[in-house]
Design a protein around this motif. Structure first.
Motif, PDB file in Angstrom:
ATOM      1  N   GLU A   1       0.820  -1.206   0.000  1.00  8.52           N
ATOM      2  CA  GLU A   1       0.000   0.000   0.000  1.00  8.52           C
ATOM      3  C   GLU A   1       0.859   1.263   0.000  1.00  8.52           C
ATOM      4  O   GLU A   1       0.394   2.332  -0.426  1.00  8.52           O
ATOM      5  CB  GLU A   1      -0.916   0.000   1.229  1.00  8.52           C
ATOM      6  CG  GLU A   1      -2.021  -1.048   1.148  1.00  8.52           C
ATOM      7  CD  GLU A   1      -2.844  -1.087   2.411  1.00  8.52           C
ATOM      8  OE1 GLU A   1      -2.513  -0.340   3.368  1.00  8.52           O
ATOM      9  OE2 GLU A   1      -3.814  -1.898   2.484  1.00  8.52           O
ATOM     10  N   GLY A   2       2.084   1.112   0.464  1.00  6.84           N
ATOM     11  CA  GLY A   2       2.989   2.267   0.502  1.00  6.84           C
ATOM     12  C   GLY A   2       2.651   3.203   1.650  1.00  6.84           C
ATOM     13  O   GLY A   2       1.794   2.943   2.496  1.00  6.84           O
ATOM     14  N   GLY A   3       3.308   4.355   1.631  1.00  7.78           N
ATOM     15  CA  GLY A   3       3.092   5.361   2.673  1.00  7.78           C
ATOM     16  C   GLY A   3       3.817   5.034   3.946  1.00  7.78           C
ATOM     17  O   GLY A   3       3.550   5.683   4.973  1.00  7.78           O
ATOM     18  N   LEU A   4       4.715   4.064   3.930  1.00  2.00           N
ATOM     19  CA  LEU A   4       5.460   3.709   5.135  1.00  2.00           C
ATOM     20  C   LEU A   4       6.806   4.401   5.134  1.00  2.00           C
ATOM     21  O   LEU A   4       7.389   4.665   4.075  1.00  2.00           O
ATOM     22  CB  LEU A   4       5.678   2.194   5.203  1.00  2.00           C
ATOM     23  CG  LEU A   4       4.421   1.304   5.246  1.00  2.00           C
ATOM     24  CD1 LEU A   4       4.822  -0.161   5.200  1.00  2.00           C
ATOM     25  CD2 LEU A   4       3.598   1.584   6.504  1.00  2.00           C
ATOM     26  N   SER A   5       7.262   4.677   6.339  1.00  4.42           N
ATOM     27  CA  SER A   5       8.613   5.255   6.442  1.00  4.42           C
ATOM     28  C   SER A   5       9.625   4.154   6.156  1.00  4.42           C
ATOM     29  O   SER A   5       9.297   2.969   6.111  1.00  4.42           O
ATOM     30  CB  SER A   5       8.827   5.817   7.844  1.00  4.42           C
ATOM     31  OG  SER A   5       8.773   4.765   8.801  1.00  4.42           O
ATOM     32  N   LYS A   6      10.864   4.606   6.007  1.00  2.00           N
ATOM     33  CA  LYS A   6      11.922   3.653   5.694  1.00  2.00           C
ATOM     34  C   LYS A   6      12.134   2.665   6.844  1.00  2.00           C
ATOM     35  O   LYS A   6      12.308   1.460   6.625  1.00  2.00           O
ATOM     36  CB  LYS A   6      13.217   4.403   5.407  1.00  2.00           C
ATOM     37  CG  LYS A   6      14.369   3.474   4.981  1.00  2.00           C
ATOM     38  CD  LYS A   6      15.588   4.302   4.624  1.00  2.00           C
ATOM     39  CE  LYS A   6      16.745   3.400   4.202  1.00  2.00           C
ATOM     40  NZ  LYS A   6      17.930   4.179   3.850  1.00  2.00           N
ATOM     41  N   GLU A   7      12.071   3.216   8.060  1.00  2.00           N
ATOM     42  CA  GLU A   7      12.281   2.338   9.222  1.00  2.00           C
ATOM     43  C   GLU A   7      11.162   1.305   9.316  1.00  2.00           C
ATOM     44  O   GLU A   7      11.402   0.125   9.595  1.00  2.00           O
ATOM     45  CB  GLU A   7      12.332   3.166  10.510  1.00  2.00           C
ATOM     46  CG  GLU A   7      13.572   4.028  10.650  1.00  2.00           C
ATOM     47  CD  GLU A   7      13.470   5.327   9.807  1.00  2.00           C
ATOM     48  OE1 GLU A   7      12.366   5.560   9.232  1.00  2.00           O
ATOM     49  OE2 GLU A   7      14.473   6.041   9.723  1.00  2.00           O
ATOM     50  N   GLU A   8       9.905   1.730   9.068  1.00  2.75           N
ATOM     51  CA  GLU A   8       8.785   0.795   9.145  1.00  2.75           C
ATOM     52  C   GLU A   8       8.892  -0.263   8.050  1.00  2.75           C
ATOM     53  O   GLU A   8       8.594  -1.451   8.277  1.00  2.75           O
ATOM     54  CB  GLU A   8       7.459   1.546   9.002  1.00  2.75           C
ATOM     55  CG  GLU A   8       7.147   2.408  10.213  1.00  2.75           C
ATOM     56  CD  GLU A   8       5.872   3.217  10.034  1.00  2.75           C
ATOM     57  OE1 GLU A   8       5.256   3.569  11.068  1.00  2.75           O
ATOM     58  OE2 GLU A   8       5.494   3.473   8.874  1.00  2.75           O
ATOM     59  N   SER A   9       9.302   0.179   6.848  1.00  3.29           N
ATOM     60  CA  SER A   9       9.444  -0.802   5.762  1.00  3.29           C
ATOM     61  C   SER A   9      10.487  -1.848   6.111  1.00  3.29           C
ATOM     62  O   SER A   9      10.299  -3.055   5.868  1.00  3.29           O
ATOM     63  CB  SER A   9       9.819  -0.080   4.453  1.00  3.29           C
ATOM     64  OG  SER A   9       8.798   0.817   4.078  1.00  3.29           O
ATOM     65  N   VAL A  10      11.625  -1.385   6.688  1.00  3.95           N
ATOM     66  CA  VAL A  10      12.684  -2.333   7.075  1.00  3.95           C
ATOM     67  C   VAL A  10      12.177  -3.300   8.153  1.00  3.95           C
ATOM     68  O   VAL A  10      12.410  -4.503   8.104  1.00  3.95           O
ATOM     69  CB  VAL A  10      13.923  -1.554   7.565  1.00  3.95           C
ATOM     70  CG1 VAL A  10      14.949  -2.527   8.153  1.00  3.95           C
ATOM     71  CG2 VAL A  10      14.551  -0.771   6.430  1.00  3.95           C
ATOM     72  N   GLU A  11      11.426  -2.745   9.156  1.00  2.00           N
ATOM     73  CA  GLU A  11      10.918  -3.587  10.261  1.00  2.00           C
ATOM     74  C   GLU A  11       9.926  -4.617   9.742  1.00  2.00           C
ATOM     75  O   GLU A  11       9.992  -5.806  10.099  1.00  2.00           O
ATOM     76  CB  GLU A  11      10.247  -2.698  11.307  1.00  2.00           C
ATOM     77  CG  GLU A  11       9.713  -3.493  12.501  1.00  2.00           C
ATOM     78  CD  GLU A  11       9.011  -2.592  13.500  1.00  2.00           C
ATOM     79  OE1 GLU A  11       8.473  -3.146  14.496  1.00  2.00           O
ATOM     80  OE2 GLU A  11       8.981  -1.353  13.309  1.00  2.00           O
ATOM     81  N   PHE A  12       8.972  -4.158   8.828  1.00  2.08           N
ATOM     82  CA  PHE A  12       7.966  -5.084   8.322  1.00  2.08           C
ATOM     83  C   PHE A  12       8.606  -6.167   7.465  1.00  2.08           C
ATOM     84  O   PHE A  12       8.187  -7.342   7.470  1.00  2.08           O
ATOM     85  CB  PHE A  12       6.900  -4.338   7.530  1.00  2.08           C
ATOM     86  CG  PHE A  12       6.020  -3.451   8.393  1.00  2.08           C
ATOM     87  CD1 PHE A  12       6.083  -3.535   9.785  1.00  2.08           C
ATOM     88  CD2 PHE A  12       5.149  -2.528   7.804  1.00  2.08           C
ATOM     89  CE1 PHE A  12       5.270  -2.717  10.554  1.00  2.08           C
ATOM     90  CE2 PHE A  12       4.355  -1.729   8.588  1.00  2.08           C
ATOM     91  CZ  PHE A  12       4.403  -1.796   9.968  1.00  2.08           C
ATOM     92  N   ALA A  13       9.639  -5.773   6.684  1.00  2.00           N
ATOM     93  CA  ALA A  13      10.343  -6.753   5.848  1.00  2.00           C
ATOM     94  C   ALA A  13      11.024  -7.820   6.720  1.00  2.00           C
ATOM     95  O   ALA A  13      11.037  -9.015   6.389  1.00  2.00           O
ATOM     96  CB  ALA A  13      11.354  -6.045   4.951  1.00  2.00           C
ATOM     97  N   GLN A  14      11.611  -7.364   7.864  1.00  2.00           N
ATOM     98  CA  GLN A  14      12.259  -8.325   8.780  1.00  2.00           C
ATOM     99  C   GLN A  14      11.244  -9.297   9.381  1.00  2.00           C
ATOM    100  O   GLN A  14      11.501 -10.493   9.521  1.00  2.00           O
ATOM    101  CB  GLN A  14      12.977  -7.559   9.917  1.00  2.00           C
ATOM    102  CG  GLN A  14      13.773  -8.470  10.853  1.00  2.00           C
ATOM    103  CD  GLN A  14      14.865  -9.246  10.131  1.00  2.00           C
ATOM    104  OE1 GLN A  14      15.554  -8.677   9.261  1.00  2.00           O
ATOM    105  NE2 GLN A  14      15.001 -10.522  10.440  1.00  2.00           N
ATOM    106  N   ILE A  15      10.053  -8.766   9.727  1.00  2.00           N
ATOM    107  CA  ILE A  15       8.995  -9.638  10.276  1.00  2.00           C
ATOM    108  C   ILE A  15       8.599 -10.684   9.238  1.00  2.00           C
ATOM    109  O   ILE A  15       8.383 -11.864   9.551  1.00  2.00           O
ATOM    110  CB  ILE A  15       7.784  -8.788  10.708  1.00  2.00           C
ATOM    111  CG1 ILE A  15       8.148  -7.944  11.934  1.00  2.00           C
ATOM    112  CG2 ILE A  15       6.583  -9.680  11.025  1.00  2.00           C
ATOM    113  CD1 ILE A  15       7.071  -6.948  12.331  1.00  2.00           C
TER     114      ILE A  15
END
Length: 676
Positions: A489-503
Motif C-alpha cells: 500500500e505504501g506510505g510507510l517510512s523507511k524504518e517501518e518498511s525495514v521492520e515489516f520486511a524483517q517480520i
C-alpha cells in the motif's frame, strides 16, 4: 524279667476272668435285653452280659453296646465298667492311640464325681507304660526321658493324676537305670511307695485299678530286695482292698457276675511260692486262696474250669516238696485241659507229671510218664504237621485261585490300557489341533488389536497434526500476508518498511522450519538402514550451535566438555539437528538463568550429551509423553511439538537413546547416550 513284669501289669488292669460263662444264662439275658424297653434296665442287662462274656469273642461286642447305651443314659458306673475292655483293645493297638484319647476325653466329664472318677488318668498311664515296656531299648529310654521332662512343668490336677505320674516316674527310673541290660527295679521304689500312700484318697474303682498295677511292681521289688515284711504287708493290704471292693453294695447289686479271680491270682501265686515266705505263712496264704475258690459259686462266674486253682496248687506243693499233692493237682489239671485237644501246654503238664514221679523216686511210673510225654509230643507234632499240610493245601488252592484271578485281571487291565492309549492318542491329536487353532486365533486377535491401536494412534496423530498445522502454519502466513499488504500500500517510512520486511523474513523462516521438521521426521521414519557416520568433533558442533543462538536477556549459555576435542564417528547433519532442537527447546522455556551443554565419553563406546536449563521444568509424569509427536505441555506455546520427537528418532537411528532426567528439579535436563 521285663516280660514277666509286663504280664503282671496287663493282668492288673484287665482283671479278666478265666472261666467260661453259662450259655443258658447268657441266652436268658439276651432274651430279657431284647424285650426290655427301659433304658436303665437295658444298661444293667448289658452290664451282666459284658461280665459273663469277659475274655470271649463276644466281649468287645457287648462292651461297645454297653458303652453306647450307658453313655446315652448318663450312667457313669456302667460307662466306667465298659472302659476296661475298650481301653484294653485300643492300648493293644498303637495305631488306635487317637481313638483312645477321644474315648477318654468324652467320658471324663461324665465320670467326674462318680465312683469311676480317675479311670481316664489310669488308662492313659497304662497306655504310656505299655509303650515304654514294648519299645526297644533306645526307644524306651527316649520315651522315659521325654515323659520325665514333660511332667516337670505339668503339675497334677487330681490325686489320680499324681498317682499316675508317680507310677510312670518309677517305671522311667528303673528303665533308665536298666538301659545297660541289668534290671534295677528298686530305683522305682521311692515313687511307688509315695503312690501307695495316695491310694486311700481315691474312689474305689480307680483305687482297685491303680493298686493292681502297683502290687505287681512292689511284689517284684520286695522279692528282689528280699524284704519279707514289706512283701507280706503289701500283699495283705492289697487282698484286704480287693475284699472290700467286691463287697461294695453297688458292685454286689449291679455286677453279680463280675470276674474276680484274676485280681487275686497274682498276689496269691506270689505269696504261695515266694522263697522269702516260710512254709507256715505260705500255707496260710494257700488255705485262704483255697477257701476263696471253694466259697465261689457258679453264679459268680468264677473258676468254672478251675484251671488256675489247679495250676497254683501244683506250683505250691511242688515248691514245698509235697510231690504227692502236686501230682494230684497236676492230674486234675491234665483232666480239665485234655478236652481242649493236644497242645504244647498239655505236653508240658505230662512232662511235669513225669518229673514229679522222678522226684518221688518212682522211676517205673516216671518212665511210663515220659513215654506218655513222647507220645503226646509225637501226636502234637503229627497234628501240627497235619494242620500245616492242610493249611498249605488250602493256601495252594487260594494261591491258584488268586493267580487265575490275577491273570484275568491283568488281561482286563491290558485291554483297558490299550483302550486308554487309543483314547489318549485321539485326545492328544484333538488337543494339538485345537491348540494350534487357538494359537492362530490368538495371534490374529493380537495382530488385530495392534492394527486397531495403530489405526487409533494414526487417527489421533492425524487430528493432532491437522490441529497443530492449522494453527502453526496459519500464524506465519497471516503475518506474511498482512505485512506484505502494508508494504504494498505504501506510505510507510523507511524504518517501518525495514521492520515489516524483517517480520516477513522471520515468519518465512519459521514456516520453513516447520516444513523442514515435518520432512525430517517423515524421512527418519522411513529410514531403515543405520545412518552413515564419519569422524566429527562434537565439541566444535556444540560451540557452533551455541554461537548461533540469539542472545536472550537474563539467560547465560554454558559449555562443559570432558576435553577440548571429542572426535567420534557420527552423522554430522542429524547430530547437529539433535543439538539444535535441544538448545531451541531449552532457550524457549528458560526466561532467566542458564542453559548448559555437557559432553563426555562414558566408556564402553558410549558418548553422553546433556542439555540442562533452569526454566519451568517438566512434570515427571510427562517424562515419556514429551517425546510423543505433536505433544505440547503448554498447548498455547509456539511450535508443532515435533522437536523432542525428532530428537528421539535421531538418537535411536544413531544407536542411542534420549531421556528426561527426572532427578533434576531446577528446570529440565535431557540426557542423550549415543553408541560410537
Amino acid at each position: 524279667m521285663t516280660k514277666l513284669l509286663w504280664m503282671l501289669l496287663c493282668v492288673g488292669f484287665t482283671a479278666s476272668a478265666s472261666a467260661f460263662p453259662k450259655d443258658r444264662l447268657i441266652d436268658s439275658l439276651k432274651g430279657a435285653y431284647a424285650a426290655e424297653g427301659d433304658a436303665r434296665r437295658r444298661v444293667d442287662i448289658l452290664l451282666n452280659l459284658k461280665d459273663l462274656t469277659d475274655s470271649s469273642e463276644d466281649e468287645m461286642f457287648y462292651a461297645r453296646k454297653l458303652f453306647d447305651e450307658a453313655f446315652a443314659a448318663g450312667d457313669a458306673f456302667a460307662v466306667g465298667s465298659s472302659l476296661g475292655s475298650l481301653a484294653s483293645y485300643y492300648i493293644a493297638r498303637p495305631e488306635s492311640a487317637d481313638s483312645l484319647g477321644i474315648l477318654l476325653r468324652a467320658v471324663e466329664p461324665l465320670l467326674e464325681g462318680s465312683s469311676m472318677e480317675g479311670l481316664p488318668a489310669y488308662y492313659r498311664m497304662v497306655d504310656m507304660a505299655r509303650r515304654i515296656q514294648v519299645a526297644g531299648t533306645e526307644e524306651s529310654v527316649r520315651l522315659c526321658q521325654d515323659y520325665v521332662d514333660s511332667v516337670r512343668t505339668s503339675p497334677p490336677h487330681t490325686v489320680c493324676d499324681e498317682a499316675s505320674q508317680l507310677f510312670l516316674k518309677g517305671i522311667a527310673a528303673y528303665k533308665l537305670g536298666s538301659a545297660e541290660g541289668r534290671m534295677h527295679m528298686e530305683r522305682g521304689l521311692p515313687y511307688w511307695t509315695d503312690e501307695a500312700a495316695l491310694l486311700p484318697k481315691m474312689r474305689p474303682t480307680a483305687r482297685r485299678n491303680f493298686h493292681a498295677n502297683l502290687i505287681t511292681c512292689l511284689i517284684s521289688v520286695y522279692g528282689t530286695t528280699r524284704d519279707r515284711d514289706a512283701l507280706v504287708r503289701t500283699a495283705d493290704d492289697y487282698l484286704a482292698m480287693l475284699d472290700a471292693y467286691y463287697l461294695d453294695p453297688e458292685v454286689v447289686r449291679r455286677r453279680p457276675y463280675i470276674p474276680k479271680e484274676m485280681s487275686y491270682l497274682v498276689c496269691y501265686y506270689t505269696m504261695c511260692t515266694s522263697p522269702l515266705i516260710d512254709r507256715q505263712r505260705a500255707g496260710a496264704y494257700y488255705d485262704r486262696y483255697r477257701r476263696f475258690v471253694e466259697s465261689s459259686s457258679s453264679q459268680d462266674n468264677m473258676l468254672l474250669d478251675r484251671h488256675w486253682f489247679y495250676n497254683i496248687s501244683v506250683s505250691y506243693y511242688e515248691h514245698w516238696g509235697d510231690y504227692a499233692n502236686a501230682m494230684v493237682y497236676n492230674d486234675s489239671l491234665i483232666l480239665v485241659s485234655r478236652p481242649a485237644g493236644m497242645s504244647a501246654q498239655l505236653a508240658d503238664m505230662y512232662a511235669r507229671r513225669a518229673n514229679l514221679y522222678e522226684r518221688m523216686e518212682r522211676y517205673k511210673e516216671a518212665g511210663g510218664a515220659y513215654r506218655e510225654v513222647i507220645a503226646v509230643r509225637d501226636s502234637l507234632a503229627s497234628l501240627q504237621y497235619a494242620q500245616r499240610v492242610g493249611e498249605l493245601e488250602v493256601q495252594y488252592g487260594l494261591d491258584k485261585v488268586e493267580r487265575d484271578r490275577a491273570l484275568l485281571l491283568a488281561q482286563k487291565r491290558r485291554n483297558l490300557l490299550w483302550f486308554i492309549a487309543v483314547i489318549l492318542a485321539i485326545a492328544i491329536v484333538v488337543v494339538i489341533y485345537l491348540w494350534r487353532n487357538l494359537t492362530r486365533i490368538k495371534h490374529l486377535e493380537h495382530n488385530l488389536r495392534i492394527e486397531s491401536q495403530r489405526a487409533l494412534e494414526s487417527d489421533r496423530l492425524k487430528r493432532d497434526f491437522m490441529g497443530s498445522m492449522s494453527h502453526e502454519i496459519r500464524t506465519p502466513l497471516n503475518a506474511i500476508n498482512g505485512f506484505a499488504e502494508l508494504i504494498a500500500e505504501g506510505g510507510l517510512s523507511k524504518e517501518e518498511s525495514v521492520e515489516f520486511a524483517q517480520i516477513i523474513r522471520d515468519n518465512t523462516q519459521l514456516f520453513t522450519a516447520l516444513i523442514n521438521d515435518m520432512l525430517e521426521v517423515s524421512q527418519l521414519d522411513n529410514t531403515v538402514a543405520e545412518l552413515p557416520k564419519m569422524p566429527v568433533d562434537i565439541c566444535q558442533l556444540i560451540r557452533t550451535e551455541i554461537e548461533r543462538l540469539p542472545p536472550k536477556d537474563g539467560v547465560e549459555y554454558r559449555m562443559d566438555f570432558a576435553g577440548p576435542e571429542i572426535v567420534v564417528p557420527l552423522h554430522r547433519g542429524y547430530v547437529t539437528e539433535l543439538i539444535r532442537e535441544l538448545l531451541k527447546n531449552a532457550v524457549k522455556f528458560t526466561p532467566k538463568g542458564s542453559v548448559t551443554v555437557a559432553c563426555g565419553c562414558a566408556g564402553n563406546g558410549l558418548l553422553t550429551l546433556s542439555v540442562t536449563d533452569t526454566g519451568c521444568g517438566i512434570d515427571p509424569a510427562d517424562a515419556e509423553r514429551v517425546f510423543e509427536r505433536f505433544y505440547k505441555a503448554d498447548p498455547f506455546a509456539q511450535g508443532l511439538g515435533l522437536g523432542l520427537s525428532l530428537c528421539r528418532l535421531i538418537a535411536r537411528k544413531s544407536g542411542g537413546e534420549i531421556r528426561l532426567d527426572t532427578s533434576y528439579t531446577q528446570g529440565a535436563r535431557f540426557v542423550v547416550t549415543l553408541r560410537v
